[in-house]
Design an enzyme around this catalytic site. Structure first.
Site, PDB file in Angstrom:
ATOM      1  N   LYS A 132      -5.254  12.524   1.882  1.00 23.30           N
ATOM      2  CA  LYS A 132      -6.465  12.883   0.997  1.00 23.30           C
ATOM      3  C   LYS A 132      -7.358  11.782   0.887  1.00 23.30           C
ATOM      4  O   LYS A 132      -7.973  11.413   0.215  1.00 23.30           O
ATOM      5  CB  LYS A 132      -6.062  12.957  -0.657  1.00 23.30           C
ATOM      6  CG  LYS A 132      -5.239  14.377  -0.696  1.00 23.30           C
ATOM      7  CD  LYS A 132      -4.917  14.453  -2.137  1.00 23.30           C
ATOM      8  CE  LYS A 132      -4.233  15.768  -2.386  1.00 23.30           C
ATOM      9  NZ  LYS A 132      -5.201  17.113  -1.966  1.00 23.30           N
ATOM     10  N   ARG A 133      -7.401  10.694   1.920  1.00 25.48           N
ATOM     11  CA  ARG A 133      -8.201   9.728   2.213  1.00 25.48           C
ATOM     12  C   ARG A 133      -7.938   8.480   1.125  1.00 25.48           C
ATOM     13  O   ARG A 133      -8.956   7.988   0.969  1.00 25.48           O
ATOM     14  CB  ARG A 133      -9.722   9.922   2.356  1.00 25.48           C
ATOM     15  CG  ARG A 133      -9.790  11.197   3.598  1.00 25.48           C
ATOM     16  CD  ARG A 133      -9.725  10.598   4.965  1.00 25.48           C
ATOM     17  NE  ARG A 133     -10.355   9.533   5.235  1.00 25.48           N
ATOM     18  CZ  ARG A 133     -10.100   8.612   6.403  1.00 25.48           C
ATOM     19  NH1 ARG A 133      -9.115   8.866   6.927  1.00 25.48           N
ATOM     20  NH2 ARG A 133     -10.863   7.698   6.659  1.00 25.48           N
ATOM     21  N   LEU A 134      -6.766   8.763   0.319  1.00 30.11           N
ATOM     22  CA  LEU A 134      -6.723   7.607  -0.662  1.00 30.11           C
ATOM     23  C   LEU A 134      -6.289   6.291  -0.202  1.00 30.11           C
ATOM     24  O   LEU A 134      -6.881   5.234  -0.891  1.00 30.11           O
ATOM     25  CB  LEU A 134      -5.541   8.207  -1.554  1.00 30.11           C
ATOM     26  CG  LEU A 134      -5.853   9.105  -2.713  1.00 30.11           C
ATOM     27  CD1 LEU A 134      -4.541   9.656  -3.365  1.00 30.11           C
ATOM     28  CD2 LEU A 134      -7.088   8.522  -3.644  1.00 30.11           C
TER      29      LEU A 134
ATOM     30  N   LEU B  63       0.719  -0.939  -0.103  1.00 29.00           N
ATOM     31  CA  LEU B  63      -0.008   0.115  -0.097  1.00 29.00           C
ATOM     32  C   LEU B  63       0.764   1.296  -0.144  1.00 29.00           C
ATOM     33  O   LEU B  63       1.782   1.434   0.753  1.00 29.00           O
ATOM     34  CB  LEU B  63      -0.950   0.019   1.156  1.00 29.00           C
ATOM     35  CG  LEU B  63      -1.579   1.220   1.497  1.00 29.00           C
ATOM     36  CD1 LEU B  63      -2.665   1.756   0.518  1.00 29.00           C
ATOM     37  CD2 LEU B  63      -2.423   0.890   2.893  1.00 29.00           C
ATOM     38  N   CYS B  64       0.927   1.928  -1.085  1.00 29.01           N
ATOM     39  CA  CYS B  64       1.659   3.118  -1.257  1.00 29.01           C
ATOM     40  C   CYS B  64       1.105   4.229  -1.882  1.00 29.01           C
ATOM     41  O   CYS B  64       0.308   4.237  -2.597  1.00 29.01           O
ATOM     42  CB  CYS B  64       2.767   2.682  -2.014  1.00 29.01           C
ATOM     43  SG  CYS B  64       4.083   4.042  -2.157  1.00 29.01           S
TER      44      CYS B  64
ATOM     45  N   LEU C  95       6.177 -10.299   3.302  1.00 28.50           N
ATOM     46  CA  LEU C  95       7.363  -9.760   2.719  1.00 28.50           C
ATOM     47  C   LEU C  95       7.581  -8.339   2.994  1.00 28.50           C
ATOM     48  O   LEU C  95       6.653  -7.758   3.441  1.00 28.50           O
ATOM     49  CB  LEU C  95       7.161  -9.801   1.276  1.00 28.50           C
ATOM     50  CG  LEU C  95       7.331 -11.453   0.631  1.00 28.50           C
ATOM     51  CD1 LEU C  95       6.762 -11.328  -0.910  1.00 28.50           C
ATOM     52  CD2 LEU C  95       8.198 -12.285   1.126  1.00 28.50           C
TER      53      LEU C  95
HETATM   54  C1  LIG Z   1      11.580  -3.608   8.004  1.00 28.07           C
HETATM   55  C2  LIG Z   1      12.703  -4.145   8.988  1.00 28.07           C
HETATM   56  C3  LIG Z   1      13.600  -3.781   9.493  1.00 28.07           C
HETATM   57  C4  LIG Z   1      14.338  -2.320   9.599  1.00 28.07           C
HETATM   58  O1  LIG Z   1      13.391  -1.363   9.405  1.00 28.07           O
HETATM   59  C5  LIG Z   1      15.640  -2.105   9.419  1.00 28.07           C
HETATM   60  N1  LIG Z   1      16.447  -3.202   9.000  1.00 28.07           N
HETATM   61  C6  LIG Z   1      18.006  -2.591   8.941  1.00 28.07           C
HETATM   62  C7  LIG Z   1      17.871  -1.076   9.063  1.00 28.07           C
HETATM   63  N2  LIG Z   1      16.221  -1.090   9.474  1.00 28.07           N
HETATM   64  C8  LIG Z   1      15.854   0.351   9.547  1.00 28.07           C
HETATM   65  O2  LIG Z   1      14.327  -4.519  10.696  1.00 28.07           O
HETATM   66  C9  LIG Z   1      13.649  -5.677  10.318  1.00 28.07           C
HETATM   67  C10 LIG Z   1      13.894  -6.953  11.078  1.00 28.07           C
HETATM   68  C11 LIG Z   1      13.000  -7.979  10.888  1.00 28.07           C
HETATM   69  C12 LIG Z   1      11.964  -7.943  10.123  1.00 28.07           C
HETATM   70  C13 LIG Z   1      11.539  -6.582   9.173  1.00 28.07           C
HETATM   71  O3  LIG Z   1      10.685  -6.341   8.447  1.00 28.07           O
HETATM   72  C14 LIG Z   1       9.760  -7.738   8.114  1.00 28.07           C
HETATM   73  C15 LIG Z   1       9.204  -7.411   6.759  1.00 28.07           C
HETATM   74  C16 LIG Z   1       8.840  -5.988   6.733  1.00 28.07           C
HETATM   75  N3  LIG Z   1       7.324  -6.089   5.823  1.00 28.07           N
HETATM   76  C17 LIG Z   1       7.137  -4.941   5.249  1.00 28.07           C
HETATM   77  C18 LIG Z   1       6.845  -3.912   6.064  1.00 28.07           C
HETATM   78  C19 LIG Z   1       7.195  -2.526   5.824  1.00 28.07           C
HETATM   79  C20 LIG Z   1       6.745  -1.605   6.694  1.00 28.07           C
HETATM   80  C21 LIG Z   1       6.284  -1.755   7.886  1.00 28.07           C
HETATM   81  N4  LIG Z   1       5.921  -3.009   8.197  1.00 28.07           N
HETATM   82  C22 LIG Z   1       6.042  -4.040   7.333  1.00 28.07           C
HETATM   83  C23 LIG Z   1      12.613  -5.649   9.456  1.00 28.07           C
END
Ligand SMILES: Cc1c(C(=O)c2nccn2C)oc2cccc(OCCCNCc3cccnc3)c12
Length: 398
Positions: A125-127, A116-117, A398
């Site tokens: 804008k409630r998108l 979702l981006c 992912l």
């Molecule tokens: C994101 C993520 C990070 C970090 O942010 C990070 N690592 C190194 C530096 N940084 C700042 O570290 C993790 C460790 C385990 C699983 C993870 O993520 C699991 C899978 C993420 N799914 C996508 C997602 C995206 C944003 C928010 N939630 C999920 C992460």
């Protein structure tokens, strides 16, 4: 436990897309076309999730989208975009892919919602709520009423919450980009020495997964997932897509290794990670950090014994430490700077011993339209540190 709203049928679902602001139009991306793939890549490269102090942004590659968005049974009309009518510019996206689940023994047809981006200049804008409603509508039209998604932010009622874990493989680069800090009474040299791994895997019989291993890995995966309260149902075709990933080498996203017993030639274990770099924002020396995320694994050592008796746990702990250690050595070979893992699966058996630091991030798991009691996310209740005996979360998002 079970579905919350069971009243609807595809016939009762709205048949046409939801109304959208007159300067925008709905679009369906054709990810078989390089043009649409490029537009998706550009949108997320500039506007997707950053860490909380905007030092890093996810840098999903084109190969990653081909892997993440086109599994067995994927639908083009679940790759939903919003364009500016006048210019055709892609300014928002959301995706759904098939993802059947087992939650505490109940099989549920479901989708996984991801990516979702919304363009930075078009936020509030409630998108986002509109994109969520539209993908829900299109999924409901296919008679699917549950959805799995994750978020770093807390929304109503997560089914589980897991803690981030990070294992530096290139400590000095992580220090230079501001991800790793120098602990008191340590020097850069001592931190590098502490985090340096061997150059070659040590597990006897270790090798890359090959196409011929698909059905064995499928059997291991399917038996192993009974250990968890929530897991994804995978067919052999799903294993071929998600775990084998094809023979492509350059820009490879999914890396899987197996352990072949030297006498019996049987595959007794497998382990995998996926590659998802971060763009480093405003750093004179480094543009990206290479990141690998622990994905699925299984071992005959712990197989089938869903009871987690003490002696078996010790054997499994030893085995997993060897497998994850070698997976990290393989990750280092493909220029990974930090190896990420969550407190999910059986990861808390090895996170501390393999020197994963607990991150300041948490990942919340949600199942839309399904009530379930909380699933152990592998964290210690009081201090949210890594727990001691596994978790109930068997699905990796992912
Ligand atoms: C994101 C993520 C990070 C970090 O942010 C990070 N690592 C190194 C530096 N940084 C700042 O570290 C993790 C460790 C385990 C699983 C993870 O993520 C699991 C899978 C993420 N799914 C996508 C997602 C995206 C944003 C928010 N939630 C999920 C992460």
């Amino acid at each position: 436990e079970g579905p919350i709203d069971t009243s609807k049928t595809p016939e009762t679902v709205r048949q046409e897309p939801y109304p959208i602001h007159s300067s925008f139009e709905w679009t369906t991306l054709d990810l078989e076309s390089d043009h649409d793939l490029d537009q998706l890549y550009e949108l997320l490269y500039d506007h997707y999730v950053e860490d909380h102090d905007a030092t890093f942004r996810f840098a999903y590659s084109r190969n990653f989208f081909n892997w993440a968005l086109k599994p067995t049974g994927w639908r083009q009309d679940w790759h939903i975009g919003v364009r500016v009518k006048d210019t055709g510019r892609l300014i928002a996206f959301i995706s759904g892919v098939p993802c059947d689940l087992t939650i505490r023994g109940r099989d549920i047809k479901s989708v996984e919602i991801n990516f979702l981006c919304v363009h930075k200049q078009l936020r509030s804008k409630r998108l986002a709520p509109l994109l969520i409603k539209e993908v829900t509508r299109r999924v409901n039209l296919q008679n699917i009423w549950q959805a799995l998604y994750s978020s770093g932010t807390v929304l109503p009622r997560p089914v589980s919450t897991c803690r981030y874990g990070h294992r530096p493989l290139n400590w000095s680069k992580l220090y230079e980009v501001g991800f790793s800090s120098l602990p008191p009474n340590e020097t850069k040299a001592s931190m590098v020495a502490k985090t340096t791994l061997g150059s070659e895997p040590k597990t006897k019989g270790w090798r890359k997964m090959e196409e011929k291993d698909i059905s064995t890995v499928w059997k291991l995966y399917d038996a192993w997932r009974d250990r968890y309260d929530i897991s994804q149902i995978m067919t052999k075709d799903d294993i071929k897509h998600w775990i084998y990933g094809g023979h492509q080498q350059d820009g490879k996203v999914i890396h899987t290794f197996v352990v072949e017993d030297e006498e019996t030639k049987e595959v007794t274990d497998y382990i995998s990670f996926y590659v998802l770099p971060f763009t480093v924002l405003q750093n004179p020396k480094h543009k990206q950090i290479g990141i690998a995320y622990l994905y699925y694994y299984a071992s005959t050592v712990g197989l089938g014994k869903t009871n987690k008796d003490e002696e078996n746990q010790e054997l499994l702990k030893k085995r997993l430490k060897s497998l994850v250690n070698d997976a990290m050595i393989e990750a280092k070979k493909v220029d990974i700077d930090v190896f990420n893992a969550l407190s999910s699966q059986d990861n808390t058996l090895f996170l501390d011993d393999l020197k994963f630091g607990a991150g300041d991030g948490f990942l919340n798991y949600y199942v839309f339209n399904y009530r379930t009691s909380h699933i152990d996310g592998g964290m210690d209740e009081t201090d949210h540190d890594f727990g001691k005996n596994g978790s109930g979360v068997g699905v990796v998002l992912l």
